[in-house]
Design an enzyme around this catalytic site. Structure first.
Site, PDB file in Angstrom:
ATOM      1  N   ILE A  94       6.068  -3.513  11.010  1.00 39.06           N
ATOM      2  CA  ILE A  94       5.463  -2.246  11.448  1.00 39.06           C
ATOM      3  C   ILE A  94       3.965  -2.261  11.129  1.00 39.06           C
ATOM      4  O   ILE A  94       3.322  -1.218  11.112  1.00 39.06           O
ATOM      5  CB  ILE A  94       6.133  -1.009  10.781  1.00 39.06           C
ATOM      6  N   ALA A  95       3.428  -3.465  10.853  1.00 40.61           N
ATOM      7  CA  ALA A  95       2.029  -3.548  10.411  1.00 40.61           C
ATOM      8  C   ALA A  95       1.093  -3.706  11.608  1.00 40.61           C
ATOM      9  O   ALA A  95       0.550  -2.718  12.111  1.00 40.61           O
ATOM     10  CB  ALA A  95       1.886  -4.696   9.437  1.00 40.61           C
ATOM     11  N   ARG A  96       0.929  -4.916  12.070  1.00 41.03           N
ATOM     12  CA  ARG A  96       0.072  -5.201  13.229  1.00 41.03           C
ATOM     13  C   ARG A  96       0.588  -6.454  13.913  1.00 41.03           C
ATOM     14  O   ARG A  96       1.097  -7.369  13.254  1.00 41.03           O
ATOM     15  CB  ARG A  96      -1.372  -5.485  12.793  1.00 41.03           C
TER      16      ARG A  96
ATOM     17  N   GLU B 274      -0.426  -6.762  22.219  1.00 43.11           N
ATOM     18  CA  GLU B 274       0.230  -5.596  22.809  1.00 43.11           C
ATOM     19  C   GLU B 274      -0.756  -4.791  23.670  1.00 43.11           C
ATOM     20  O   GLU B 274      -1.956  -4.839  23.404  1.00 43.11           O
ATOM     21  CB  GLU B 274       0.836  -4.703  21.712  1.00 43.11           C
TER      22      GLU B 274
ATOM     23  N   GLY C 242       0.859  -1.189   0.000  1.00 47.51           N
ATOM     24  CA  GLY C 242       0.000   0.000   0.000  1.00 47.51           C
ATOM     25  C   GLY C 242       0.892   1.235   0.000  1.00 47.51           C
ATOM     26  O   GLY C 242       2.064   1.184  -0.390  1.00 47.51           O
ATOM     27  N   ARG C 243       0.311   2.340   0.479  1.00 43.42           N
ATOM     28  CA  ARG C 243       1.048   3.612   0.434  1.00 43.42           C
ATOM     29  C   ARG C 243       2.330   3.558   1.261  1.00 43.42           C
ATOM     30  O   ARG C 243       3.380   4.054   0.834  1.00 43.42           O
ATOM     31  CB  ARG C 243       0.152   4.753   0.948  1.00 43.42           C
ATOM     32  N   ILE C 244       2.272   2.940   2.446  1.00 40.37           N
ATOM     33  CA  ILE C 244       3.473   2.904   3.307  1.00 40.37           C
ATOM     34  C   ILE C 244       4.516   1.972   2.697  1.00 40.37           C
ATOM     35  O   ILE C 244       5.711   2.296   2.651  1.00 40.37           O
ATOM     36  CB  ILE C 244       3.099   2.479   4.750  1.00 40.37           C
TER      37      ILE C 244
ATOM     38  N   HIS D 184       5.086   0.428  19.354  1.00 36.48           N
ATOM     39  CA  HIS D 184       4.075   0.897  18.393  1.00 36.48           C
ATOM     40  C   HIS D 184       4.148   2.423  18.192  1.00 36.48           C
ATOM     41  O   HIS D 184       3.182   3.146  18.463  1.00 36.48           O
ATOM     42  CB  HIS D 184       2.668   0.481  18.848  1.00 36.48           C
ATOM     43  N   ILE D 185       5.311   2.864  17.702  1.00 35.62           N
ATOM     44  CA  ILE D 185       5.529   4.312  17.564  1.00 35.62           C
ATOM     45  C   ILE D 185       5.818   4.740  16.119  1.00 35.62           C
ATOM     46  O   ILE D 185       6.314   5.848  15.883  1.00 35.62           O
ATOM     47  CB  ILE D 185       6.688   4.801  18.474  1.00 35.62           C
TER      48      ILE D 185
HETATM   49  C1  8YV Z   1      -1.512   4.441  15.568  1.00 36.25           C
HETATM   50  C2  8YV Z   1      -1.290   2.765  13.627  1.00 36.25           C
HETATM   51  O1  8YV Z   1      -0.601   5.090  16.358  1.00 36.25           O
HETATM   52  O2  8YV Z   1      -2.380   4.247  12.141  1.00 36.25           O
HETATM   53  C3  8YV Z   1      -2.228   3.092  12.518  1.00 36.25           C
HETATM   54  O3  8YV Z   1      -2.832   2.150  11.982  1.00 36.25           O
HETATM   55  O4  8YV Z   1      -0.980   1.663  13.851  1.00 36.25           O
HETATM   56  C4  8YV Z   1      -0.691   3.859  14.451  1.00 36.25           C
HETATM   57  O5  8YV Z   1      -0.310   4.908  13.598  1.00 36.25           O
HETATM   58  C5  8YV Z   1      -2.308   3.507  16.453  1.00 36.25           C
HETATM   59  O6  8YV Z   1      -3.100   2.619  15.767  1.00 36.25           O
HETATM   60  C6  8YV Z   1      -3.168   4.324  17.411  1.00 36.25           C
HETATM   61  O7  8YV Z   1      -4.427   4.632  16.913  1.00 36.25           O
END
Ligand code: 8YV
Length: 328
Positions: free
Chosen positions: A238-240, A269, A156-158, A287-288
């Site tokens: 960095i996804a989930r 988490e 995707g975009r990221i 998660h930053i």
């Molecule tokens: C958020 C993220 O900080 O945008 C997302 O999907 O994972 C993070 O940028 C987090 O989900 C808090 O809402």
């Protein structure tokens, strides 16, 4: 005239809150108290809108108890905390916060890749602990980033932002796998080649995960996938949480079946699998990836704009279940 009642479920920037207060009667959790699902449901009762974050689960049980709710605006691009089908069935609009965090998150993905490949946190802990007494030829020798093969799962975009950084900044060969292949023009912009998942796993020197979480993507990377990766490879998530089987990953790291991992997200988490806390070859962050002040402000303001746009003019900026708009 009474203003519509909304809930802001977590602390947000005071300026975002002030904007919302111009339009709504706001109940805000500015103290950022951890609310149980039952407490969140209680707070949502009688509200027409809510500003939520990834930690606030909105499912059918919550919705059934809160029939006045018309919109939940997520301050996140990911929305696996929403049961979208249930929201649609009950006529509740869901919005997310895409685009505003793309480049910031891609920066972080690349930073985590670099830190992982070059063992930055592991070596810093060593230095802080006072163990640095001499130079040694292989001390914290890692793996290269420049000129290697960057694999991206989820384009995707990221993912595209990370591909561009790798290809144009570090001379990396970029391969990717995604549900659907990119348009040729986009592939050319990212200098990325579409491959099957098997080839991605076998050829990537650095594998970055940027795909959305769903039942279908649960444990996309488990023991079998890790076994296909190069022993010198790194894995970056960095996804989930839940996209990686964290227990299987901790074991693969301990047994050096892959070189290292960089993780910003975790299964369950903010709890972190205890085995990940004891293996040295993993960089762990809480998660930053989207956490810069301008980006978090833009995310909060986009969520606020969705609430204002929808509840005052029926015009949300970034709706997810647009079918709800037709029925309102
Ligand atoms: C958020 C993220 O900080 O945008 C997302 O999907 O994972 C993070 O940028 C987090 O989900 C808090 O809402």
């Amino acid at each position: 005239m009474n203003k519509p009642k909304i809930l802001v479920a977590r602390a947000v920037f005071p300026e975002t809150l002030a904007r919302l207060q111009q339009h709504f009667d706001v109940e805000a959790n500015q103290a950022d108290e951890p609310w149980s699902a039952a407490r969140l449901t209680d707070k949502l009762k009688g509200k027409v809108g809510a500003l939520t974050t990834g930690s606030d689960r909105i499912d059918d049980t919550v919705l059934a108890a809160c029939p006045s709710l018309r919109i939940c605006a997520n301050m996140a691009v990911g929305y696996n905390n929403f049961d979208i089908n249930a929201m649609t069935a009950r006529g509740v609009l869901a919005t997310n916060a895409p685009d505003v965090l793309t480049e910031t998150t891609a920066d972080f993905g690349f930073a985590l890749l670099m830190a992982t490949a070059r063992r930055m946190t592991e070596s810093e802990h060593f230095l802080r602990a006072g163990h640095w007494t001499t130079w040694r030829y292989d001390m914290f020798a890692g793996v290269d980033v420049h000129g290697t093969t960057l694999g991206i799962l989820g384009m995707g975009r990221i993912g595209q932002g990370i591909a561009k950084r790798g290809a144009h900044g570090f001379g990396m060969k970029v391969i990717y796998h995604n549900r659907s292949r990119l348009e040729p023009a986009l592939e050319a912009e990212c200098a990325a080649r579409y491959v099957g998942k098997e080839e991605l796993l076998r050829h990537a020197d650095h594998l970055v995960l940027v795909l959305p979480y769903s039942a279908a993507s649960h444990h996309s990377i488990g023991a079998a996938e890790l076994a296909r990766m190069k022993p010198t490879a790194t894995l970056i998530n960095i996804a989930r949480g839940g996209i990686v089987d964290d227990a299987a990953l901790a074991l693969a790291l301990r047994e050096r079946r892959i070189a290292a991992a960089g993780l910003d997200v975790f299964e369950g988490e903010p709890r972190v699998h205890p085995d990940l806390l004891t293996v040295p070859n993993v960089v762990l962050t809480p998660h930053i990836a989207s956490a810069t002040i301008p980006t978090r402000l833009a995310m909060a303001n986009l969520a606020a704009d969705n609430l204002i746009g929808f509840l005052t003019q029926k015009k949300p900026l970034t709706p997810l279940n647009i079918e709800v708009l037709a029925t309102k």
